[in-house]
Design a protein around this motif. Structure first.
Motif, PDB file in Angstrom:
ATOM      1  N   LEU A  59     -12.463  -0.169  -9.635  1.00 21.35           N
ATOM      2  CA  LEU A  59     -12.377  -1.671  -9.525  1.00 21.35           C
ATOM      3  C   LEU A  59     -11.425  -2.475  -9.027  1.00 21.35           C
ATOM      4  O   LEU A  59     -11.438  -3.394  -8.424  1.00 21.35           O
ATOM      5  N   ALA A  60     -10.054  -1.780  -9.201  1.00 25.05           N
ATOM      6  CA  ALA A  60      -8.888  -2.603  -8.671  1.00 25.05           C
ATOM      7  C   ALA A  60      -8.893  -2.612  -7.208  1.00 25.05           C
ATOM      8  O   ALA A  60      -8.626  -3.561  -6.662  1.00 25.05           O
ATOM      9  N   SER A  61      -9.151  -1.323  -6.615  1.00 21.41           N
ATOM     10  CA  SER A  61      -9.379  -1.536  -5.153  1.00 21.41           C
ATOM     11  C   SER A  61     -10.477  -2.267  -4.518  1.00 21.41           C
ATOM     12  O   SER A  61     -10.444  -2.584  -3.365  1.00 21.41           O
ATOM     13  N   MET A  62     -11.320  -2.292  -5.218  1.00 21.78           N
ATOM     14  CA  MET A  62     -12.680  -2.996  -4.834  1.00 21.78           C
ATOM     15  C   MET A  62     -12.398  -4.773  -4.687  1.00 21.78           C
ATOM     16  O   MET A  62     -12.662  -5.364  -3.693  1.00 21.78           O
ATOM     17  N   PHE A  63     -11.468  -4.989  -5.752  1.00 22.30           N
ATOM     18  CA  PHE A  63     -11.150  -6.582  -5.694  1.00 22.30           C
ATOM     19  C   PHE A  63      -9.903  -6.820  -5.116  1.00 22.30           C
ATOM     20  O   PHE A  63      -9.396  -8.021  -4.949  1.00 22.30           O
ATOM     21  N   HIS A  64      -8.835  -5.930  -4.882  1.00 25.48           N
ATOM     22  CA  HIS A  64      -7.698  -6.036  -4.586  1.00 25.48           C
ATOM     23  C   HIS A  64      -7.400  -7.023  -3.098  1.00 25.48           C
ATOM     24  O   HIS A  64      -6.924  -7.940  -3.038  1.00 25.48           O
ATOM     25  N   SER A  65      -8.427  -6.730  -2.084  1.00 28.86           N
ATOM     26  CA  SER A  65      -8.409  -7.522  -1.059  1.00 28.86           C
ATOM     27  C   SER A  65      -8.712  -8.974  -1.147  1.00 28.86           C
ATOM     28  O   SER A  65      -8.293  -9.964  -0.437  1.00 28.86           O
ATOM     29  N   SER A  66      -9.472  -9.419  -2.193  1.00 30.89           N
ATOM     30  CA  SER A  66      -9.963 -10.796  -2.483  1.00 30.89           C
ATOM     31  C   SER A  66      -8.936 -11.415  -3.271  1.00 30.89           C
ATOM     32  O   SER A  66      -9.157 -12.715  -3.314  1.00 30.89           O
ATOM     33  N   LEU A  67      -8.005 -10.641  -3.726  1.00 27.72           N
ATOM     34  CA  LEU A  67      -7.029 -11.394  -4.503  1.00 27.72           C
ATOM     35  C   LEU A  67      -5.746 -11.821  -3.867  1.00 27.72           C
ATOM     36  O   LEU A  67      -4.618 -12.259  -4.426  1.00 27.72           O
ATOM     37  N   ILE A  68      -5.594 -11.456  -2.587  1.00 27.84           N
ATOM     38  CA  ILE A  68      -4.283 -11.638  -1.687  1.00 27.84           C
ATOM     39  C   ILE A  68      -3.963 -13.114  -1.856  1.00 27.84           C
ATOM     40  O   ILE A  68      -3.087 -13.419  -1.813  1.00 27.84           O
ATOM     41  N   SER A  69      -5.084 -14.188  -1.383  1.00 31.78           N
ATOM     42  CA  SER A  69      -4.678 -15.593  -1.172  1.00 31.78           C
ATOM     43  C   SER A  69      -4.345 -16.216  -2.337  1.00 31.78           C
ATOM     44  O   SER A  69      -4.042 -17.547  -2.054  1.00 31.78           O
ATOM     45  N   GLY A  70      -4.248 -15.769  -3.529  1.00 27.98           N
ATOM     46  CA  GLY A  70      -4.136 -16.668  -4.537  1.00 27.98           C
ATOM     47  C   GLY A  70      -4.929 -16.267  -5.851  1.00 27.98           C
ATOM     48  O   GLY A  70      -5.484 -15.067  -5.944  1.00 27.98           O
ATOM     49  N   LEU A  71      -4.759 -17.079  -6.876  1.00 27.91           N
ATOM     50  CA  LEU A  71      -5.438 -16.502  -8.290  1.00 27.91           C
ATOM     51  C   LEU A  71      -7.081 -16.644  -8.004  1.00 27.91           C
ATOM     52  O   LEU A  71      -7.171 -17.844  -7.978  1.00 27.91           O
ATOM     53  N   LYS A  72      -7.567 -16.043  -8.528  1.00 25.32           N
ATOM     54  CA  LYS A  72      -9.062 -15.988  -8.580  1.00 25.32           C
ATOM     55  C   LYS A  72      -9.581 -15.494  -9.831  1.00 25.32           C
ATOM     56  O   LYS A  72      -8.976 -14.497 -10.106  1.00 25.32           O
ATOM     57  N   PHE A  73     -10.427 -15.784 -10.470  1.00 23.66           N
ATOM     58  CA  PHE A  73     -11.128 -15.335 -11.605  1.00 23.66           C
ATOM     59  C   PHE A  73     -12.441 -14.844 -11.179  1.00 23.66           C
ATOM     60  O   PHE A  73     -13.175 -15.391 -10.481  1.00 23.66           O
ATOM     61  N   LEU A  74     -12.707 -13.489 -11.388  1.00 22.97           N
ATOM     62  CA  LEU A  74     -13.873 -12.932 -11.088  1.00 22.97           C
ATOM     63  C   LEU A  74     -14.696 -12.204 -12.345  1.00 22.97           C
ATOM     64  O   LEU A  74     -14.201 -11.843 -13.399  1.00 22.97           O
ATOM     65  N   VAL A  75     -16.025 -12.894 -12.327  1.00 22.89           N
ATOM     66  CA  VAL A  75     -16.831 -12.488 -13.415  1.00 22.89           C
ATOM     67  C   VAL A  75     -17.987 -11.595 -12.788  1.00 22.89           C
ATOM     68  O   VAL A  75     -18.756 -12.121 -12.022  1.00 22.89           O
ATOM     69  N   MET A  76     -18.209 -10.497 -13.448  1.00 21.47           N
ATOM     70  CA  MET A  76     -19.255  -9.669 -12.937  1.00 21.47           C
ATOM     71  C   MET A  76     -20.457  -9.694 -13.826  1.00 21.47           C
ATOM     72  O   MET A  76     -20.117  -9.631 -15.193  1.00 21.47           O
ATOM     73  N   ALA A  77     -21.314 -10.691 -13.659  1.00 15.10           N
ATOM     74  CA  ALA A  77     -22.517 -10.829 -14.395  1.00 15.10           C
ATOM     75  C   ALA A  77     -23.935 -10.652 -13.503  1.00 15.10           C
ATOM     76  O   ALA A  77     -24.073 -10.731 -12.455  1.00 15.10           O
ATOM     77  N   ASP A  78     -24.968 -10.523 -14.607  1.00 23.19           N
ATOM     78  CA  ASP A  78     -26.421 -10.660 -14.143  1.00 23.19           C
ATOM     79  C   ASP A  78     -26.808 -11.857 -13.613  1.00 23.19           C
ATOM     80  O   ASP A  78     -26.131 -13.032 -14.166  1.00 23.19           O
ATOM     81  N   SER A  79     -27.489 -11.902 -12.608  1.00 26.37           N
ATOM     82  CA  SER A  79     -27.769 -13.226 -11.979  1.00 26.37           C
ATOM     83  C   SER A  79     -28.626 -14.019 -12.859  1.00 26.37           C
ATOM     84  O   SER A  79     -28.766 -15.287 -12.816  1.00 26.37           O
ATOM     85  N   ARG A  80     -29.140 -13.416 -13.843  1.00 28.28           N
ATOM     86  CA  ARG A  80     -30.083 -14.268 -14.751  1.00 28.28           C
ATOM     87  C   ARG A  80     -29.467 -14.583 -15.941  1.00 28.28           C
ATOM     88  O   ARG A  80     -30.003 -14.996 -16.795  1.00 28.28           O
ATOM     89  N   GLN A  81     -27.996 -14.364 -16.079  1.00 28.98           N
ATOM     90  CA  GLN A  81     -27.187 -14.788 -17.300  1.00 28.98           C
ATOM     91  C   GLN A  81     -26.900 -16.313 -16.903  1.00 28.98           C
ATOM     92  O   GLN A  81     -26.687 -16.598 -15.905  1.00 28.98           O
TER      93      GLN A  81
END
Length: 135
Positions: A59-81
């Protein structure tokens, strides 16, 4: 009557941690305990299973590249939630209150604050109970 939520597992029985199907203290099978009437009443705690070290690394390697430019909050959720936007606002509020207002916290560093961790855990548990629901 038990309420089973998909993706949840038995974490403990009568306060004793469960590993797989077995109690950690004496190795008794949880399913056998449930089948025997003389074991009742039981206090069973359900929850999401802990991630293994390999799953955390993946999981860390999957999201690492998306976090370089600053702080982001990622929530993995079903699209129906529903309620994901409320959860994201709550996460930012917790971050603001317990990280940004902390004089010992510096940007781009890990957040090491027990109050942050506690409030984050409470927000996630609350969203699982009420805010995030399947439509």
């Amino acid at each position: 009557m038990f309420l089973f939520v998909v993706g949840h597992t038995v974490l403990s029985v009568n306060g004793v941690p469960v590993e797989g199907r077995f109690l950690q203290t004496d190795g008794r099978d949880v399913m056998e305990m449930l089948a025997m009437e003389e074991n009742f009443p039981l206090d069973i705690k359900f929850g999401r299973p802990k991630l293994t070290t390999n799953e955390k690394i993946m999981l860390a390697s999957m999201f690492h590249s998306s976090l370089i430019s600053g702080l982001k909050f990622l929530v993995m959720a079903d699209s129906r939630q529903t309620g994901v936007d409320i959860l994201l606002k709550k996460l930012y509020e917790i971050y603001s209150d317990f990280a940004l207002k902390n004089p010992f916290y510096s940007l781009d560093m890990p957040i090491r604050c027990d109050l942050f961790d506690t409030n984050l855990q409470q927000a996630m548990e609350q969203s699982e109970r009420s805010g995030l629901s399947n439509v």
